[in-house]
Enzyme design. Structure first.
Site, PDB file in Angstrom:
ATOM      1  N   TYR A 173       0.849  -1.190   0.000  1.00 18.60           N
ATOM      2  CA  TYR A 173       0.000   0.000   0.000  1.00 18.60           C
ATOM      3  C   TYR A 173       0.885   1.241   0.000  1.00 18.60           C
ATOM      4  O   TYR A 173       1.886   1.294   0.712  1.00 18.60           O
ATOM      5  CB  TYR A 173      -0.943  -0.023   1.196  1.00 18.60           C
ATOM      6  CG  TYR A 173      -1.977  -1.110   1.087  1.00 18.60           C
ATOM      7  CD1 TYR A 173      -3.208  -0.867   0.504  1.00 18.60           C
ATOM      8  CD2 TYR A 173      -1.707  -2.403   1.539  1.00 18.60           C
ATOM      9  CE1 TYR A 173      -4.153  -1.875   0.371  1.00 18.60           C
ATOM     10  CE2 TYR A 173      -2.638  -3.416   1.407  1.00 18.60           C
ATOM     11  CZ  TYR A 173      -3.860  -3.146   0.826  1.00 18.60           C
ATOM     12  OH  TYR A 173      -4.779  -4.144   0.691  1.00 18.60           O
ATOM     13  N   TYR A 215     -16.953  -0.020   2.864  1.00 19.76           N
ATOM     14  CA  TYR A 215     -16.006  -0.770   2.040  1.00 19.76           C
ATOM     15  C   TYR A 215     -14.825  -1.205   2.912  1.00 19.76           C
ATOM     16  O   TYR A 215     -14.184  -0.373   3.562  1.00 19.76           O
ATOM     17  CB  TYR A 215     -15.525   0.101   0.890  1.00 19.76           C
ATOM     18  CG  TYR A 215     -14.555  -0.583  -0.050  1.00 19.76           C
ATOM     19  CD1 TYR A 215     -15.002  -1.530  -0.963  1.00 19.76           C
ATOM     20  CD2 TYR A 215     -13.191  -0.284  -0.019  1.00 19.76           C
ATOM     21  CE1 TYR A 215     -14.116  -2.153  -1.831  1.00 19.76           C
ATOM     22  CE2 TYR A 215     -12.316  -0.902  -0.886  1.00 19.76           C
ATOM     23  CZ  TYR A 215     -12.775  -1.833  -1.789  1.00 19.76           C
ATOM     24  OH  TYR A 215     -11.899  -2.461  -2.636  1.00 19.76           O
ATOM     25  N   MET A 253     -11.294  -2.050   3.256  1.00 16.71           N
ATOM     26  CA  MET A 253     -10.045  -1.876   2.529  1.00 16.71           C
ATOM     27  C   MET A 253      -9.040  -2.953   2.908  1.00 16.71           C
ATOM     28  O   MET A 253      -8.452  -3.594   2.033  1.00 16.71           O
ATOM     29  CB  MET A 253      -9.461  -0.487   2.802  1.00 16.71           C
ATOM     30  CG  MET A 253     -10.325   0.649   2.279  1.00 16.71           C
ATOM     31  SD  MET A 253      -9.602   2.287   2.610  1.00 16.71           S
ATOM     32  CE  MET A 253      -9.963   2.448   4.372  1.00 16.71           C
ATOM     33  N   HIS A 264     -13.348  -6.604  -2.002  1.00 15.46           N
ATOM     34  CA  HIS A 264     -12.829  -7.431  -3.089  1.00 15.46           C
ATOM     35  C   HIS A 264     -11.937  -8.514  -2.492  1.00 15.46           C
ATOM     36  O   HIS A 264     -11.174  -8.247  -1.564  1.00 15.46           O
ATOM     37  CB  HIS A 264     -12.001  -6.599  -4.077  1.00 15.46           C
ATOM     38  CG  HIS A 264     -12.787  -5.578  -4.834  1.00 15.46           C
ATOM     39  ND1 HIS A 264     -13.073  -4.325  -4.320  1.00 15.46           N
ATOM     40  CD2 HIS A 264     -13.344  -5.610  -6.072  1.00 15.46           C
ATOM     41  CE1 HIS A 264     -13.773  -3.637  -5.208  1.00 15.46           C
ATOM     42  NE2 HIS A 264     -13.954  -4.395  -6.285  1.00 15.46           N
ATOM     43  N   ASN A 299      -8.205 -16.821  -3.060  1.00 17.98           N
ATOM     44  CA  ASN A 299      -8.246 -16.749  -1.600  1.00 17.98           C
ATOM     45  C   ASN A 299      -9.536 -17.383  -1.075  1.00 17.98           C
ATOM     46  O   ASN A 299     -10.457 -16.708  -0.607  1.00 17.98           O
ATOM     47  CB  ASN A 299      -8.124 -15.304  -1.128  1.00 17.98           C
ATOM     48  CG  ASN A 299      -7.777 -15.204   0.343  1.00 17.98           C
ATOM     49  OD1 ASN A 299      -7.933 -16.165   1.092  1.00 17.98           O
ATOM     50  ND2 ASN A 299      -7.293 -14.046   0.757  1.00 17.98           N
ATOM     51  N   PHE A 327     -14.486 -17.335   5.116  1.00 21.01           N
ATOM     52  CA  PHE A 327     -14.602 -16.537   6.337  1.00 21.01           C
ATOM     53  C   PHE A 327     -15.780 -15.571   6.255  1.00 21.01           C
ATOM     54  O   PHE A 327     -16.646 -15.537   7.137  1.00 21.01           O
ATOM     55  CB  PHE A 327     -13.287 -15.783   6.557  1.00 21.01           C
ATOM     56  CG  PHE A 327     -13.325 -14.744   7.644  1.00 21.01           C
ATOM     57  CD1 PHE A 327     -13.308 -15.116   8.975  1.00 21.01           C
ATOM     58  CD2 PHE A 327     -13.362 -13.394   7.328  1.00 21.01           C
ATOM     59  CE1 PHE A 327     -13.336 -14.157   9.979  1.00 21.01           C
ATOM     60  CE2 PHE A 327     -13.389 -12.434   8.322  1.00 21.01           C
ATOM     61  CZ  PHE A 327     -13.372 -12.809   9.650  1.00 21.01           C
ATOM     62  N   TYR A 328     -15.836 -14.781   5.194  1.00 19.76           N
ATOM     63  CA  TYR A 328     -16.893 -13.772   5.087  1.00 19.76           C
ATOM     64  C   TYR A 328     -18.262 -14.391   4.825  1.00 19.76           C
ATOM     65  O   TYR A 328     -19.271 -13.928   5.376  1.00 19.76           O
ATOM     66  CB  TYR A 328     -16.549 -12.782   3.969  1.00 19.76           C
ATOM     67  CG  TYR A 328     -15.476 -11.798   4.342  1.00 19.76           C
ATOM     68  CD1 TYR A 328     -15.748 -10.721   5.187  1.00 19.76           C
ATOM     69  CD2 TYR A 328     -14.179 -11.936   3.860  1.00 19.76           C
ATOM     70  CE1 TYR A 328     -14.765  -9.814   5.538  1.00 19.76           C
ATOM     71  CE2 TYR A 328     -13.182 -11.028   4.207  1.00 19.76           C
ATOM     72  CZ  TYR A 328     -13.483  -9.974   5.040  1.00 19.76           C
ATOM     73  OH  TYR A 328     -12.504  -9.088   5.390  1.00 19.76           O
ATOM     74  N   LYS A 375     -19.224 -16.867   8.149  1.00 18.69           N
ATOM     75  CA  LYS A 375     -19.323 -16.196   9.450  1.00 18.69           C
ATOM     76  C   LYS A 375     -20.255 -14.992   9.432  1.00 18.69           C
ATOM     77  O   LYS A 375     -20.870 -14.663  10.447  1.00 18.69           O
ATOM     78  CB  LYS A 375     -17.930 -15.772   9.937  1.00 18.69           C
ATOM     79  CG  LYS A 375     -17.050 -16.925  10.388  1.00 18.69           C
ATOM     80  CD  LYS A 375     -15.745 -16.431  10.980  1.00 18.69           C
ATOM     81  CE  LYS A 375     -14.898 -17.594  11.491  1.00 18.69           C
ATOM     82  NZ  LYS A 375     -15.491 -18.235  12.679  1.00 18.69           N
TER      83      LYS A 375
END
Length: 222
Positions: free
Chosen positions: A76, A123, A125, A178, A183, A189-190, A193
């Site tokens: 980043y 969002y 990040m 995103h 992955n 996970f998202y 959970k």
């Protein structure tokens, strides 16, 4: 770099205790954590770890940089960290501390939803947890803290609120991120959970990693 959480805390395989100790000893010589007594031997066991949240600011933003470097395959740029240091909103961007050590962090923002005038979304990040501290519910607590804050403020229409984010949450309809197509742990996970749904494929989203494609994950909040 605009991309999100490629390595969002996916609660992957637990490393051996020897690896945990080795990593903590290496971190002891970095600026991520505060000095600890030399005779302390840290062994992380299974189970949920109690954590505290902390503000990201100019004094500690280098800790965020080191966590991201350890967690993500992308770099980043300076402007990202400058923005995080100036944001100073612990409700949407925060560290997770265990025993005084910064072991993870989440950074989110509120942005406009294209083609939906006046409506916004949260969002994600970045969401990262150092490898030795995964499988202890830290990533879950970080995401949950943002969602809980949203729930507490979503009907707040008071534009005079001291927090600019709370004033905006009344127009927030969803949360999204995103995730790199490879992955699978992050997607699991998202989705499992938090009930996110896998949306459209975005090709060539990432510039210097392979595969360069990602999926959009989103969860409707209203």
């Amino acid at each position: 770099y605009r991309s999100v959480a490629i390595a969002s805390e996916a609660e992957t395989r637990r490393p051996s205790p020897y690896y945990c100790v080795s990593l903590v000893l290496r971190l002891h010589n970095s600026s991520i954590i505060s000095p600890v007594a030399s005779n302390v031997l840290l062994t992380i066991t299974m189970g949920t770890l109690p954590i505290d949240f902390g503000l990201i600011n100019a004094d500690n933003v280098e800790q965020l940089k080191k966590i991201n470097q350890a967690c993500f395959p992308v770099t980043y740029n300076t402007s990202f960290y400058d923005d995080m240091a100036k944001k100073q909103d612990e409700n949407l961007c925060k560290f997770a501390y265990w025993n005084g050590f910064a072991v993870g962090a989440i950074c989110t923002r509120i942005e406009a939803i294209p083609d939906c005038p006046g409506r916004h979304r949260i969002y994600i990040m970045t969401l990262g947890v150092l490898a030795a501290y995964r499988n202890h519910g830290i990533g879950t607590k970080l995401v949950s803290s943002v969602l809980e804050y949203y729930e507490s403020q979503k009907d707040n229409n008071d534009s005079s609120s001291s927090s600019s984010s709370s004033a905006s949450l009344s127009s927030v309809d969803e949360i999204m991120l995103h995730v790199q197509t490879s992955n699978n742990d992050a997607m699991k996970f998202y989705i499992e959970k938090f009930g996110f749904e896998k949306g459209e494929l975005v090709e060539n989203y990432y510039k210097r990693i392979d595969p360069p494609h990602c999926y959009i994950l989103r969860k409707k909040l209203r």
